[in-house]
Design a protein around this motif. Structure first.
Motif, PDB file in Angstrom:
ATOM      1  N   GLN A   4       0.736  -1.088  -0.164  1.00 61.79           N
ATOM      2  CA  GLN A   4      -0.162   0.062  -0.040  1.00 61.79           C
ATOM      3  C   GLN A   4       0.839   1.109   0.078  1.00 61.79           C
ATOM      4  O   GLN A   4       1.725   1.389   0.837  1.00 61.79           O
ATOM      5  CB  GLN A   4      -0.961  -0.001   1.218  1.00 61.79           C
ATOM      6  CG  GLN A   4      -1.702   1.382   1.066  1.00 61.79           C
ATOM      7  CD  GLN A   4      -2.681   1.273   0.355  1.00 61.79           C
ATOM      8  OE1 GLN A   4      -3.559   0.409  -0.007  1.00 61.79           O
ATOM      9  NE2 GLN A   4      -2.462   2.415  -0.485  1.00 61.79           N
ATOM     10  N   SER A   5       0.622   1.939  -1.030  1.00 58.43           N
ATOM     11  CA  SER A   5       1.479   3.390  -0.942  1.00 58.43           C
ATOM     12  C   SER A   5       0.543   4.410  -0.110  1.00 58.43           C
ATOM     13  O   SER A   5      -0.471   4.360   0.030  1.00 58.43           O
ATOM     14  CB  SER A   5       1.601   3.843  -2.467  1.00 58.43           C
ATOM     15  OG  SER A   5       0.438   3.928  -3.210  1.00 58.43           O
ATOM     16  N   LYS A   6       1.308   5.637  -0.045  1.00 55.37           N
ATOM     17  CA  LYS A   6       0.808   6.618   1.022  1.00 55.37           C
ATOM     18  C   LYS A   6       0.533   7.924  -0.181  1.00 55.37           C
ATOM     19  O   LYS A   6       1.401   8.012  -1.126  1.00 55.37           O
ATOM     20  CB  LYS A   6       1.640   7.178   1.889  1.00 55.37           C
ATOM     21  CG  LYS A   6       1.917   6.107   2.915  1.00 55.37           C
ATOM     22  CD  LYS A   6       1.521   6.180   4.170  1.00 55.37           C
ATOM     23  CE  LYS A   6       1.755   5.058   5.272  1.00 55.37           C
ATOM     24  NZ  LYS A   6       0.888   4.777   6.358  1.00 55.37           N
ATOM     25  N   LEU A   7      -0.280   8.415   0.123  1.00 51.68           N
ATOM     26  CA  LEU A   7      -0.581   9.765  -0.629  1.00 51.68           C
ATOM     27  C   LEU A   7       0.655  10.909  -0.722  1.00 51.68           C
ATOM     28  O   LEU A   7       0.738  11.363  -1.790  1.00 51.68           O
ATOM     29  CB  LEU A   7      -1.924  10.548  -0.075  1.00 51.68           C
ATOM     30  CG  LEU A   7      -3.062   9.904  -0.352  1.00 51.68           C
ATOM     31  CD1 LEU A   7      -4.250  10.644   0.469  1.00 51.68           C
ATOM     32  CD2 LEU A   7      -3.587   9.527  -1.925  1.00 51.68           C
ATOM     33  N   PHE A  10       2.713  10.868  -3.863  1.00 49.97           N
ATOM     34  CA  PHE A  10       2.184  11.326  -4.950  1.00 49.97           C
ATOM     35  C   PHE A  10       1.846  13.122  -5.011  1.00 49.97           C
ATOM     36  O   PHE A  10       2.103  13.776  -6.009  1.00 49.97           O
ATOM     37  CB  PHE A  10       0.867  10.718  -5.384  1.00 49.97           C
ATOM     38  CG  PHE A  10       1.159   9.311  -5.319  1.00 49.97           C
ATOM     39  CD1 PHE A  10       1.607   8.774  -6.598  1.00 49.97           C
ATOM     40  CD2 PHE A  10       0.543   8.641  -4.363  1.00 49.97           C
ATOM     41  CE1 PHE A  10       1.689   7.299  -6.602  1.00 49.97           C
ATOM     42  CE2 PHE A  10       0.896   7.221  -4.409  1.00 49.97           C
ATOM     43  CZ  PHE A  10       1.396   6.484  -5.513  1.00 49.97           C
ATOM     44  N   PHE A  11       1.587  13.559  -3.608  1.00 48.11           N
ATOM     45  CA  PHE A  11       1.235  14.758  -3.449  1.00 48.11           C
ATOM     46  C   PHE A  11       2.157  15.461  -2.662  1.00 48.11           C
ATOM     47  O   PHE A  11       2.725  15.063  -1.660  1.00 48.11           O
ATOM     48  CB  PHE A  11      -0.120  15.022  -2.996  1.00 48.11           C
ATOM     49  CG  PHE A  11      -1.314  14.217  -3.814  1.00 48.11           C
ATOM     50  CD1 PHE A  11      -1.229  14.231  -5.308  1.00 48.11           C
ATOM     51  CD2 PHE A  11      -2.537  13.603  -3.328  1.00 48.11           C
ATOM     52  CE1 PHE A  11      -2.106  13.589  -5.939  1.00 48.11           C
ATOM     53  CE2 PHE A  11      -3.365  13.206  -4.314  1.00 48.11           C
ATOM     54  CZ  PHE A  11      -3.237  12.991  -5.559  1.00 48.11           C
ATOM     55  N   THR A  12       2.226  16.810  -2.828  1.00 46.40           N
ATOM     56  CA  THR A  12       3.283  17.544  -1.792  1.00 46.40           C
ATOM     57  C   THR A  12       2.338  17.969  -0.596  1.00 46.40           C
ATOM     58  O   THR A  12       1.251  18.616  -0.927  1.00 46.40           O
ATOM     59  CB  THR A  12       3.884  18.637  -2.778  1.00 46.40           C
ATOM     60  OG1 THR A  12       2.921  19.358  -3.235  1.00 46.40           O
ATOM     61  CG2 THR A  12       4.863  18.171  -3.680  1.00 46.40           C
ATOM     62  N   MET A  13       3.191  18.229   0.356  1.00 47.86           N
ATOM     63  CA  MET A  13       2.510  18.881   1.437  1.00 47.86           C
ATOM     64  C   MET A  13       2.657  20.290   1.408  1.00 47.86           C
ATOM     65  O   MET A  13       3.601  20.768   0.956  1.00 47.86           O
ATOM     66  CB  MET A  13       3.205  18.418   2.733  1.00 47.86           C
ATOM     67  CG  MET A  13       2.367  18.102   3.926  1.00 47.86           C
ATOM     68  SD  MET A  13       1.401  16.706   3.825  1.00 47.86           S
ATOM     69  CE  MET A  13       2.316  15.546   4.872  1.00 47.86           C
TER      70      MET A  13
END
Lengths: 14, 257
Positions: A4-7, A10-13
């Protein structure tokens, strides 16, 4: 097996 | 001062029911654009983005941008006390530590107000870039909910593959395996019953069914759902909220180790 990957991979904080 | 009057109060009730399983606490942001929320689940695998545009409210007053931290279970408890036909008004003072939900019956003979304590939440906002998706599938939301529910009785993950043939949902488990293929069918009587596949490139991604099933709690918000997929990117499952905005769920894929 697939993992399972984490968001945050893919997305920047803001 | 904030005052938002929503004639179709049931929409807000449905929104809360659709997200409270995924997210415990969240900041609702209020600006001239609308009433919005972005929050991740505790494991940072799924994200919900809600927008209710200001134009969708009968009255929308938001003097300055505000962020209100709420426990979604508590908010859902309060909204459950509103009738399905009630008008809901959300009120808050600048810098206050409470929010008030006012419910008016359609005939104005019953008016209730429920005050809820706000909370401080350290929220991590993610920047979500506009993406060109390899494939976008639009289908009846009830059909998508049925597929996720059916497959989760067989396996824990779903492989969603889009090809020229259609969209395939597959799973495998201890007792066996299952494949459900939906073909494009635009010749149905009602547009909301159509399955429309807009594909630029074939795509195949694996997701945890537990999250997909949680997203389908939003089914009462819209007759249709759109599923946007790109290889190597989180999927976007979007339920449009008539005239007002959307609830979008993002889910990170399962990838090879």
């Amino acid at each position: 097996a697939k993992k399972q990957s984490k968001l945050s991979a893919f997305f920047t904080m803001r | 001062m904030l005052e938002l009057r929503l004639v179709q109060g049931s929409l807000l009730k449905k929104v809360l029911e659709s997200i409270k399983e995924l997210v415990t606490d969240a900041n609702f942001d209020c600006s001239s654009t609308g009433f919005s929320l972005q929050a991740m689940d505790s494991s940072h695998v799924a994200l919900v983005a809600l927008l209710l545009r200001s134009e969708g409210f009968e009255h929308y007053r938001c003097d300055r941008n505000m962020s209100m931290g709420m426990n979604l279970n508590n908010m859902a408890k309060m909204l459950k006390c509103a009738g399905n036909d009630d008008i809901i008004t959300i009120k808050a003072d600048d810098g206050g530590d409470t929010v008030t939900f006012m419910f008016e019956s359609p005939t104005q003979d019953k008016i209730s107000d429920f005050e809820m304590k706000l909370m401080d939440i350290d929220s991590e906002h993610l920047g979500i870039p506009e993406a060109e998706y390899h494939a976008i599938v639009k289908m009846p939301s009830s059909e998508f909910a049925r597929i996720c529910r059916d497959l989760s009785s067989i396996g824990d993950t779903v492989v969603i593959s889009v090809t020229k043939e259609g969209v395939k949902f597959s799973t495998k488990g201890d007792i066996g395996s299952a494949n459900i293929v939906c073909r494009q069918n635009t010749s149905v009587d009602k547009p909301e019953e159509a399955t429309v596949i807009d594909m630029n490139e074939p795509v195949s991604l694996t997701f945890a069914l537990r999250y997909m099933n949680s997203f389908t709690k939003a089914t009462p918000l819209s007759n249709t759902v759109s599923i946007s997929l790109s290889n190597e990117l989180p999927v976007v499952v979007e339920y449009k909220i008539a005239e007002m905005g959307y609830v979008r769920f993002y889910l990170a894929p399962k990838i090879e180790e």
